[in-house]
Design a protein around this motif. Sequence first.
Motif, PDB file in Angstrom:
ATOM      1  N   PRO A 268       0.780  -0.857  -0.089  1.00 62.53           N
ATOM      2  CA  PRO A 268       0.136  -0.166   0.224  1.00 62.53           C
ATOM      3  C   PRO A 268       1.069   1.283   0.171  1.00 62.53           C
ATOM      4  O   PRO A 268       1.788   1.329   0.091  1.00 62.53           O
ATOM      5  CB  PRO A 268      -1.226   0.039   1.113  1.00 62.53           C
ATOM      6  CG  PRO A 268      -0.098  -0.852   1.855  1.00 62.53           C
ATOM      7  CD  PRO A 268       0.809  -1.587   1.281  1.00 62.53           C
ATOM      8  N   PRO A 269      -0.087   2.548  -0.595  1.00 62.78           N
ATOM      9  CA  PRO A 269       1.212   3.493  -0.468  1.00 62.78           C
ATOM     10  C   PRO A 269       1.675   4.135   1.427  1.00 62.78           C
ATOM     11  O   PRO A 269       0.438   3.410   2.225  1.00 62.78           O
ATOM     12  CB  PRO A 269       0.156   4.572  -0.689  1.00 62.78           C
ATOM     13  CG  PRO A 269      -1.507   3.885  -0.827  1.00 62.78           C
ATOM     14  CD  PRO A 269      -0.963   2.628  -0.481  1.00 62.78           C
ATOM     15  N   MET A 270       2.725   4.762   1.487  1.00 63.41           N
ATOM     16  CA  MET A 270       3.194   4.543   2.124  1.00 63.41           C
ATOM     17  C   MET A 270       2.319   6.453   3.388  1.00 63.41           C
ATOM     18  O   MET A 270       2.116   7.043   2.019  1.00 63.41           O
ATOM     19  CB  MET A 270       4.153   6.049   2.489  1.00 63.41           C
ATOM     20  CG  MET A 270       4.996   5.018   2.267  1.00 63.41           C
ATOM     21  SD  MET A 270       6.737   4.529   2.884  1.00 63.41           S
ATOM     22  CE  MET A 270       7.499   5.785   2.979  1.00 63.41           C
TER      23      MET A 270
ATOM     24  N   ILE B 264       9.746   3.403   9.763  1.00 65.95           N
ATOM     25  CA  ILE B 264      10.407   2.229   9.428  1.00 65.95           C
ATOM     26  C   ILE B 264      10.770   1.852   8.076  1.00 65.95           C
ATOM     27  O   ILE B 264       8.893   0.945   7.513  1.00 65.95           O
ATOM     28  CB  ILE B 264       9.313   1.777  10.881  1.00 65.95           C
ATOM     29  CG1 ILE B 264       9.738   2.405  11.600  1.00 65.95           C
ATOM     30  CG2 ILE B 264      10.278  -0.054  11.398  1.00 65.95           C
ATOM     31  CD1 ILE B 264       8.947   2.092  12.914  1.00 65.95           C
ATOM     32  N   GLU B 265      11.095   0.570   7.509  1.00 70.02           N
ATOM     33  CA  GLU B 265      11.454   0.238   6.659  1.00 70.02           C
ATOM     34  C   GLU B 265      10.287  -1.094   6.615  1.00 70.02           C
ATOM     35  O   GLU B 265       9.651  -1.473   5.436  1.00 70.02           O
ATOM     36  CB  GLU B 265      12.746  -0.074   6.171  1.00 70.02           C
ATOM     37  CG  GLU B 265      12.845  -0.978   4.873  1.00 70.02           C
ATOM     38  CD  GLU B 265      12.997  -2.181   4.770  1.00 70.02           C
ATOM     39  OE1 GLU B 265      12.416  -2.826   3.372  1.00 70.02           O
ATOM     40  OE2 GLU B 265      12.639  -3.063   5.632  1.00 70.02           O
ATOM     41  N   ALA B 266      10.430  -1.648   7.618  1.00 69.58           N
ATOM     42  CA  ALA B 266       9.436  -2.935   7.391  1.00 69.58           C
ATOM     43  C   ALA B 266       8.660  -3.424   7.804  1.00 69.58           C
ATOM     44  O   ALA B 266       6.932  -4.169   7.027  1.00 69.58           O
ATOM     45  CB  ALA B 266      10.167  -3.778   8.651  1.00 69.58           C
ATOM     46  N   THR B 267       7.932  -2.250   8.068  1.00 66.22           N
ATOM     47  CA  THR B 267       6.142  -1.776   8.473  1.00 66.22           C
ATOM     48  C   THR B 267       5.965  -0.318   7.870  1.00 66.22           C
ATOM     49  O   THR B 267       4.466  -0.703   7.769  1.00 66.22           O
ATOM     50  CB  THR B 267       5.835  -1.823  10.077  1.00 66.22           C
ATOM     51  OG1 THR B 267       6.912   0.235  10.725  1.00 66.22           O
ATOM     52  CG2 THR B 267       6.495  -2.806  10.281  1.00 66.22           C
ATOM     53  N   ARG B 268       6.226   0.289   7.113  1.00 67.64           N
ATOM     54  CA  ARG B 268       5.846   1.572   6.684  1.00 67.64           C
ATOM     55  C   ARG B 268       5.649   2.695   7.388  1.00 67.64           C
ATOM     56  O   ARG B 268       4.586   3.905   6.928  1.00 67.64           O
ATOM     57  CB  ARG B 268       5.296   1.110   4.963  1.00 67.64           C
ATOM     58  CG  ARG B 268       5.657   0.520   4.186  1.00 67.64           C
ATOM     59  CD  ARG B 268       5.052   0.171   3.238  1.00 67.64           C
ATOM     60  NE  ARG B 268       4.327   1.077   2.229  1.00 67.64           N
ATOM     61  CZ  ARG B 268       5.519   0.593   1.005  1.00 67.64           C
ATOM     62  NH1 ARG B 268       6.567   0.620   0.518  1.00 67.64           N
ATOM     63  NH2 ARG B 268       4.973   1.512   0.173  1.00 67.64           N
ATOM     64  N   GLU B 269       5.177   1.838   8.970  1.00 69.13           N
ATOM     65  CA  GLU B 269       5.030   3.475  10.195  1.00 69.13           C
ATOM     66  C   GLU B 269       6.272   4.407   9.963  1.00 69.13           C
ATOM     67  O   GLU B 269       6.883   4.262   9.859  1.00 69.13           O
ATOM     68  CB  GLU B 269       4.983   1.986  11.181  1.00 69.13           C
ATOM     69  CG  GLU B 269       4.199   2.932  11.994  1.00 69.13           C
ATOM     70  CD  GLU B 269       4.567   2.118  13.548  1.00 69.13           C
ATOM     71  OE1 GLU B 269       3.465   2.266  14.827  1.00 69.13           O
ATOM     72  OE2 GLU B 269       4.788   0.713  13.116  1.00 69.13           O
ATOM     73  N   PRO B 270       5.284   5.128  10.273  1.00 68.74           N
ATOM     74  CA  PRO B 270       6.304   6.555  10.739  1.00 68.74           C
ATOM     75  C   PRO B 270       6.882   7.327  12.206  1.00 68.74           C
ATOM     76  O   PRO B 270       5.668   6.243  13.332  1.00 68.74           O
ATOM     77  CB  PRO B 270       4.566   8.110  10.820  1.00 68.74           C
ATOM     78  CG  PRO B 270       3.506   7.065  10.232  1.00 68.74           C
ATOM     79  CD  PRO B 270       3.645   5.694  10.100  1.00 68.74           C
TER      80      PRO B 270
ATOM     81  N   PRO C  89       8.157   4.338  17.079  1.00 70.14           N
ATOM     82  CA  PRO C  89       7.517   4.583  16.441  1.00 70.14           C
ATOM     83  C   PRO C  89       6.174   5.811  16.629  1.00 70.14           C
ATOM     84  O   PRO C  89       6.240   6.368  17.580  1.00 70.14           O
ATOM     85  CB  PRO C  89       6.498   3.493  16.192  1.00 70.14           C
ATOM     86  CG  PRO C  89       7.355   2.202  16.763  1.00 70.14           C
ATOM     87  CD  PRO C  89       8.221   3.629  17.908  1.00 70.14           C
ATOM     88  N   LEU C  90       6.134   6.221  15.818  1.00 69.85           N
ATOM     89  CA  LEU C  90       4.836   7.648  15.832  1.00 69.85           C
ATOM     90  C   LEU C  90       4.232   7.667  16.935  1.00 69.85           C
ATOM     91  O   LEU C  90       3.790   8.303  18.746  1.00 69.85           O
ATOM     92  CB  LEU C  90       4.996   8.256  14.969  1.00 69.85           C
ATOM     93  CG  LEU C  90       4.226   9.799  15.477  1.00 69.85           C
ATOM     94  CD1 LEU C  90       4.633  10.477  15.158  1.00 69.85           C
ATOM     95  CD2 LEU C  90       3.428   9.634  13.855  1.00 69.85           C
TER      96      LEU C  90
END
Length: 78
Positions: free
Chosen positions: A6-8, A37-43, A59-60
């Motif tokens: 999915p898009p970031m 975070i590269e693995a989860t694409r989480e801010p 994580p944010l």
Amino acid sequence: MTADRPPMPPLPSHPRPHSEWRHRKGGEYVVIMLAYIEATREPAVVYLSRAGGQAWVRPLGEFLDGRFTEIASPASHD
């Protein structure tokens, strides 16, 4: 590029780089930047310890869940 990811999500505007924060256990930190975070694409928040100079990434959602309180905002550059 993989089509199945999915898009970031866009990075938020808070916390702002150079803002100062205090952890609930007493340490003081300066936000360096927001990142993904590269693995989860989480801010995530990249921040620096005022005491020891170590850089940390969290994580944010964790950073903003009450563990940290902003103690100073960056000066406005109008």
